[in-house]
Design an enzyme around this catalytic site. Structure first.
Site, PDB file in Angstrom:
ATOM      1  N   LYS A 275      -5.870   3.685   9.159  1.00  0.00           N
ATOM      2  CA  LYS A 275      -4.981   4.649   8.509  1.00  0.00           C
ATOM      3  C   LYS A 275      -5.541   6.067   8.588  1.00  0.00           C
ATOM      4  O   LYS A 275      -4.796   7.036   8.787  1.00  0.00           O
ATOM      5  CB  LYS A 275      -4.769   4.244   7.054  1.00  0.00           C
ATOM      6  CG  LYS A 275      -3.989   2.942   6.891  1.00  0.00           C
ATOM      7  CD  LYS A 275      -3.862   2.536   5.428  1.00  0.00           C
ATOM      8  CE  LYS A 275      -3.062   1.242   5.290  1.00  0.00           C
ATOM      9  NZ  LYS A 275      -2.936   0.817   3.880  1.00  0.00           N
TER      10      LYS A 275
ATOM     11  N   SER B 157       0.801  -1.224   0.000  1.00  0.00           N
ATOM     12  CA  SER B 157       0.000   0.000   0.000  1.00  0.00           C
ATOM     13  C   SER B 157       0.837   1.280   0.000  1.00  0.00           C
ATOM     14  O   SER B 157       0.277   2.368  -0.017  1.00  0.00           O
ATOM     15  CB  SER B 157      -0.937   0.015   1.213  1.00  0.00           C
ATOM     16  OG  SER B 157      -0.190  -0.011   2.417  1.00  0.00           O
TER      17      SER B 157
END
Length: 829
Positions: A737, A694
Site C-alpha cells: 500500500k 481496511s
C-alpha cells in the site's frame, strides 16, 4: 492334414498299378510339410512359379510332383534348394482366392525322385522316376508283431490325451500294409521336416515302420514325462489355487531341463545389491526376507515380478549416501546475491541456517515456506539454496493433487503400485539430504481419495520424519536430513496443523525500482541472448524499461515484464534476420511500435482538494493500489447506497463508518437529520470486485467530509479498519500500500498505530519520500485529513449557514482539545 475318414479310406483303395504316371511333371515346391503317399493335404499356393505349375497340371492330367524345399524362408528356391525325393500328387480340388492366391487340395499317390530339371520358367518342369518299395524279406510274424507294436503305442498315446491318434487308430485297424501304416502314422506324428523327409526316402516298408516306431516311442516318453510333471505338481498344490499349479508345472519343467542357473544368478545379484545398499538393519532384514520369497517362486510368476520391483526400489534408494554441505558463508552469500536481487530477509535466514550447520553438523533440516505472489522468484530460490549449500535439488509440484497416495504411495496389493512422490524424489536426487522443493502447497485438493495435506504432516515434522513410512516400501525412511522448501501464493488455504510445522517467510512484490534493477541485471541481458541478439544490435534505456514496468505490466513479480522484453527482442530479431546491421534503440517515443498502446494508465491525480472524496489504499495479489472513495449527500429517507462491486466485508465497513459518524454527529458539528438524507458511497472502477475491512477510515472520512462540506487533503492516503467507537484497527499489506501511495505522489500515509512494526519492511528510500502517520482513533484521522486553513476559513464565515456554524464550532472544539491530547496524539513518521 487329414480331411476326413472317407477320403482317406478312398485313398487307401487306389491301386498303384492302374496309375499312369508320365515321365515329366510340373514341380510344386512346398514348405512346412512333407507329403506322403495316400495323404490328403490342403495347400495355399501364392508364388508365381507354383501357380504356373498348378495351372500346367490342371490343363493336362491334374498330376503334379510335390517336393519339400530345404529352407522354408526362401521365397524363390532353385534346384539345389529342393529335396530330390518327393511325391506324385493328384490335384483333387482348386479354388482361386480374391488376393490372387490359389487353394488346392492334393492327394499323394506314389513316391518319386527327380532325375532332371527340364524347365525352370515359367514353372519348374522335372523328369521323374518312380521309386517303388523294396519287397520285405522278413517273416510275416515279424511284420505282424511290429505293426501290432505300433498300434499299441498309438493306443497309449491316445490314452494320454493325444486326440489326433484317436482318429488315426480308426483307420490303422484296417491297414495290412506296413509301408502304408508307416506313411499314415508319420504324416500325423508332427515330425520335423528333415525327419519326415528321411522316412519318405526309405524304400523298405519295414525300415520305415521301425523308424516311425522309434519316433512314436520318443513321443510316448515325452507325453509320459508331461503326465508325470502334471502329477508331481498336482500333489504339491492347493486345489483352490490353479495359478500355483501352473507355476509348479513350470518349475518341474525347469528342473528336468536344468535351466535354474539363470534364477540363481539373479538371486545372487539381488543379494549383492542388498548388501551394498547399506540399509538399516530392520530394512535389510525385510529385503532379505523378500529375496528368500523370490527364490521360492518361478521367475515368470506374476508375484515374482512384484517382489523383484520392490527389491529394486529398496536397493536403489540412497540409504546412506549423503552430500557433504559446503559451509562457506561468504561464497553462499555471493551465490544468493548473484541469483536474486533484494530478498534480504530470506537470504539472511538461509545464511543463518548455514552458520548453525557449520557449528553443529547434526541439526535437522528446516521446513521453509515462501509465500508470495506469482513471479517473485520463490521457485528459483530453491535452486539457489541448493547451489549455495552444494546439495542436490529436487522439485515436485503439488498443485491439483487430490490423492493421498501421491504422497505416501500405493500399497503393493494394487496393480501398478509405486512409492509416493517423496520417495521418488529422494531416489531421483540420489542422496538422502537434498533440497526438496514442493511447489504450490496451497493448491492441494481434498476428495474421497484422501487428504494429501494431512499426509504431509508426517513428512514436514522434524520430530517425526526420521521414520517416514511409505505405503509401498512399508519400512521407515529417514527424512530428517532433507531441507524442505515450500512455495505458496497465499498462506490462508494451507491447513493450520500443516502451517504450524513450517517457517513461513513472506515475499512481497517488487517495487518499481527493484524491477528496474532486476530488468537491467538479469531480464534484459537474458532475453537479448536467448533471441540471438547482442548489445550492438539492440539497446533498451532505463527510462524505457521503467515505462514498460509502469504502463505495460501490472504484477508483483516479473513474468509479464519478461514477456514484454521478449516481445521487443523478437521484433528486433526479425529486423536483424531481414538484413539490418545497425543498432536498434528502444526509446519511450518508439516503444508503442513494439508493444502497442499502453495497457495500464496511472490513476488520475486529483488537481485540488474535494469535498466527499478521500484516498484509500488497497492490497492486490499484484501489488498495492489506491482507491478514490466518493460520498455524496442528498435529500431522502435515510438510506445508504453502496456501489462499485463491494464485497460483504467492505459493505459492513461502510455501515460501521456511517454508524460512527451518526454517533459523533454533535461533536462533529453535523446538525442535519439523518432521516431526511440519503448517503451514497461509490468506489470507482466499478467493474472490479473489492472487499476487505481496511477501507473503514477512508469511508468514514468521505462521509464526514460530505456532511460537513469540508474538503479532504488530496495528498493524504489512508488505510485502517474502523470500529463503532472510532478505534482504528491494524491491517495487512502495508508495504504494498505504501508503494502504491508513492506511485500516486502522496506525501502522507495514515496507518493504524499497531502497524508501526511493519514500517521496517518498507524500503528506506520510500520512508524518506513520505510521512507515515500512525493513528489510534478516528479523531486523529480528522485532524490530519482536513487542512487547518479550511477550518479557520469556516470559522470566519460561520454565519452563512447553520451547518457551517456547527462545523466551525466542532473544529474550534477539536482545536481547543489539541493541547490536552498533544502527548497522546502526536503523529510519528
Amino acid at each position: 492334414m487329414i480331411e476326413d475318414d472317407d477320403e482317406i479310406r478312398d485313398a487307401l483303395d487306389i491301386d498303384e498299378e492302374q496309375l499312369v504316371i508320365p515321365d515329366t511333371l510340373p514341380l510344386l515346391p512346398v514348405r512346412d510339410v512333407v507329403i506322403f503317399p495316400f495323404m490328403i493335404v490342403p495347400l495355399f499356393v501364392g508364388r508365381d512359379r507354383s501357380i504356373n505349375a498348378v495351372d500346367a497340371a490342371l490343363t493336362k492330367d491334374r498330376l503334379i510332383f510335390a517336393a519339400t524345399q530345404k529352407d522354408i524362408t526362401d521365397e524363390d528356391p532353385n534346384s539345389k534348394d529342393i529335396y530330390r525325393n518327393g511325391t506324385v500328387c493328384m490335384i483333387m480340388r482348386m479354388l482361386k482366392l480374391p488376393d490372387g492366391r490359389v487353394k488346392i487340395l492334393v492327394q499323394g499317390l506314389t513316391r518319386a525322385s527327380v532325375k532332371k530339371f527340364a524347365q525352370t520358367k515359367p514353372s519348374y518342369l522335372v523328369e521323374i522316376a518312380q521309386t517303388p518299395e523294396i519287397e520285405t524279406k522278413e517273416a510275416t510274424l515279424q511284420i505282424e508283431a511290429l505293426m501290432r507294436n505300433v498300434k499299441e503305442q498309438l493306443e497309449r498315446l491316445a490314452s494320454l490325451g493325444k486326440v489326433v491318434f484317436q482318429e488315426v487308430m480308426m483307420i490303422v485297424e484296417n491297414i495290412t500294409d506296413p509301408g502304408r501304416m508307416a506313411d499314415l502314422v508319420a504324416s500325423n506324428l508332427g515330425l520335423k521336416i528333415d525327419e519326415s523327409q528321411e522316412i519318405l526316402e526309405m524304400r523298405d516298408p519295414m525300415a520305415r515302420l521301425r523308424k516311425v516306431s522309434e519316433h512314436i516311442n520318443k513321443e510316448l516318453q515325452v507325453s509320459q514325462m508331461q503326465a508325470h510333471i502334471q502329477s508331481q505338481a498336482k500333489d504339491e498344490m492347493d486345489k483352490s489355487q490353479r495359478e500355483y499349479f501352473l507355476r509348479e508345472q513350470m518349475r518341474a519343467i525347469k528342473n528336468e531341463l536344468g535351466d535354474l542357473e539363470e534364477s540363481n544368478e539373479e538371486s545372487d545379484e539381488l543379494r549383492t545389491k542388498i548388501t551394498k545398499a547399506n540399509m538399516p538393519p530392520a530394512v535389510e532384514k525385510e529385503a532379505s526376507k523378500q529375496a528368500d520369497r523370490l527364490d521360492m517362486m518361478h521367475p515368470d510368476a506374476a508375484e515374482a515380478g512384484l517382489i523383484r520391483t520392490y527389491l529394486e526400489w529398496l536397493t536403489d534408494l540412497p540409504w546412506a549416501n549423503y552430500t557433504k554441505d559446503v559451509i562457506d558463508l561468504k561464497k553462499a552469500k555471493e551465490i544468493l546475491d548473484t541469483d536474486h536481487y533484494g530478498l534480504e530477509k530470506i537470504k539472511e535466514r538461509i545464511l543463518e541456517f548455514l552458520a548453525v550447520r557449520k557449528l553443529k553438523n547434526d541439526t535437522k533440516g528446516p521446513i521453509l515456506c515462501f509465500v508470495g505472489p506469482p513471479g517473485v522468484g520463490k521457485t528459483s530460490l530453491g535452486k539457489s539454496i541448493a547451489r549455495s549449500m552444494g546439495r542436490e535439488f529436487v522439485r515436485i509440484s503439488l498443485g491439483g493433487i487430490k490423492d493421498e497416495a501421491e504422497i505416501r504411495g500405493h500399497r503393493r496389493t494394487y496393480v501398478g503400485a509405486l512409492p509416493g512422490r517423496i520417495i521418488q524424489g529422494i531416489k531421483q536426487a540420489g542422496t538422502t539430504n537434498p533440497v526438496f522443493m514442493m511447489d504450490e502447497i496451497d493448491k492441494i485438493g481434498t476428495d474421497f481419495r484422501g487428504d494429501p495435506s494431512s499426509a504431509l504432516l508426517e513428512v514436514l515434522d522434524p520430530e517425526q520424519n526420521n521414520a517416514f513410512s511409505d505405503h509401498y516400501l512399508n519400512v521407515p525412511y529417514d527424512l530428517s536430513n532433507v531441507m524442505f522448501v515450500m512455495t505458496a501464493n497465499t498462506a490462508d488455504p494451507i491447513p493450520a496443523p500443516l502451517r504450524d510445522r513450517m517457517e513461513i517467510i513472506y515475499l512481497s512484490g517488487y517495487t518499481e525500482e527493484d524491477k528496474l534493477q532486476i530488468a537491467r541485471k538479469y531480464v534484459v541481458p537474458r532475453q537479448i541472448t536467448e533471441h540471438g541478439l547482442t548489445r550492438k544490435l539492440i539497446s533498451i534505456a532505463d527510462a524505457t524499461t521503467r515505462k514498460v514496468i509502469s504502463e505495460y505490466t501490472r504484477e508483483a513479480g516479473l513474468r509479464s515484464l519478461e514477456r514484454e522484453v521478449a516481445s521487443i527482442c523478437r521484433k528486433v530479431a526479425r529486423k536483424v534476420a531481414g538484413g539490418r546491421k545497425t543498432s536498434t534503440a528502444i526509446t519511450q517515443k518508439n516503444l508503442h511500435e513494439y508493444l502497442g498502446v499502453p495497457r495500464y494508465l496511472p490513476e488520475d491525480e486529483q488537481k485540488r482538494d474535494e469535498i466527499g472524496v478521500s484516498t484509500g489504499l488497497a492490497w492486490t495479489p499484484v501489488g498495492g493500489e489506491i482507491l478514490y472513495i466518493e460520498a455524496t449527500v442528498m435529500k431522502g429517507r435515510g438510506a445508504l447506497s453502496l456501489t462499485g462491486q463491494l464485497g460483504d466485508v467492505m459493505k459492513e465497513s461502510a455501515q460501521a463508518a456511517l454508524s460512527y459518524t451518526r454517533s459523533r454527529a454533535d461533536k462533529l458539528g453535523i446538525t442535519d437529520d439523518f432521516k431526511t438524507l440519503d448517503i451514497h458511497i461509490h468506489v470507482p472502477s466499478g467493474a472490479i470486485p473489492k472487499d476487505g475491512p481496511s477501507a473503514g477510515v477512508t469511508m468514514a472520512t468521505a462521509i464526514i467530509s460530505a456532511l460537513t462540506k469540508t474538503p479532504v487533503r488530496r495528498d493524504v492516503a489512508m488505510t485502517g479498519e474502523i470500529t463503532l467507537r472510532g478505534r482504528v484497527l491494524p491491517i495487512g499489506g502495508l508495504k504494498e500500500k505504501a508503494l502504491a501511495a508513492l506511485r500516486a505522489k502522496m506525501t502522507t500515509v495514515i496507518m493504524p498505530e499497531r502497524n508501526e512494526k511493519d514500517l521496517s519492511e518498507i524500503p528506506p528510500d520510500v520512508r524518506k519520500k513520505m510521512k507515515f502517520r500512525p493513528v489510534k482513533h478516528m479523531d486523529d484521522v480528522i485532524k490530519i485529513v482536513f487542512r487547518k486553513d479550511t477550518v479557520k476559513a469556516k470559522k470566519a464565515g460561520g454565519a452563512k449557514s447553520p451547518r457551517k456554524k456547527a462545523t466551525t464550532a466542532v473544529k474550534a472544539k477539536t482545536g481547543a482539545k489539541k493541547a490536552t491530547k498533544k502527548g497522546r496524539n502526536q503523529p510519528r513518521a
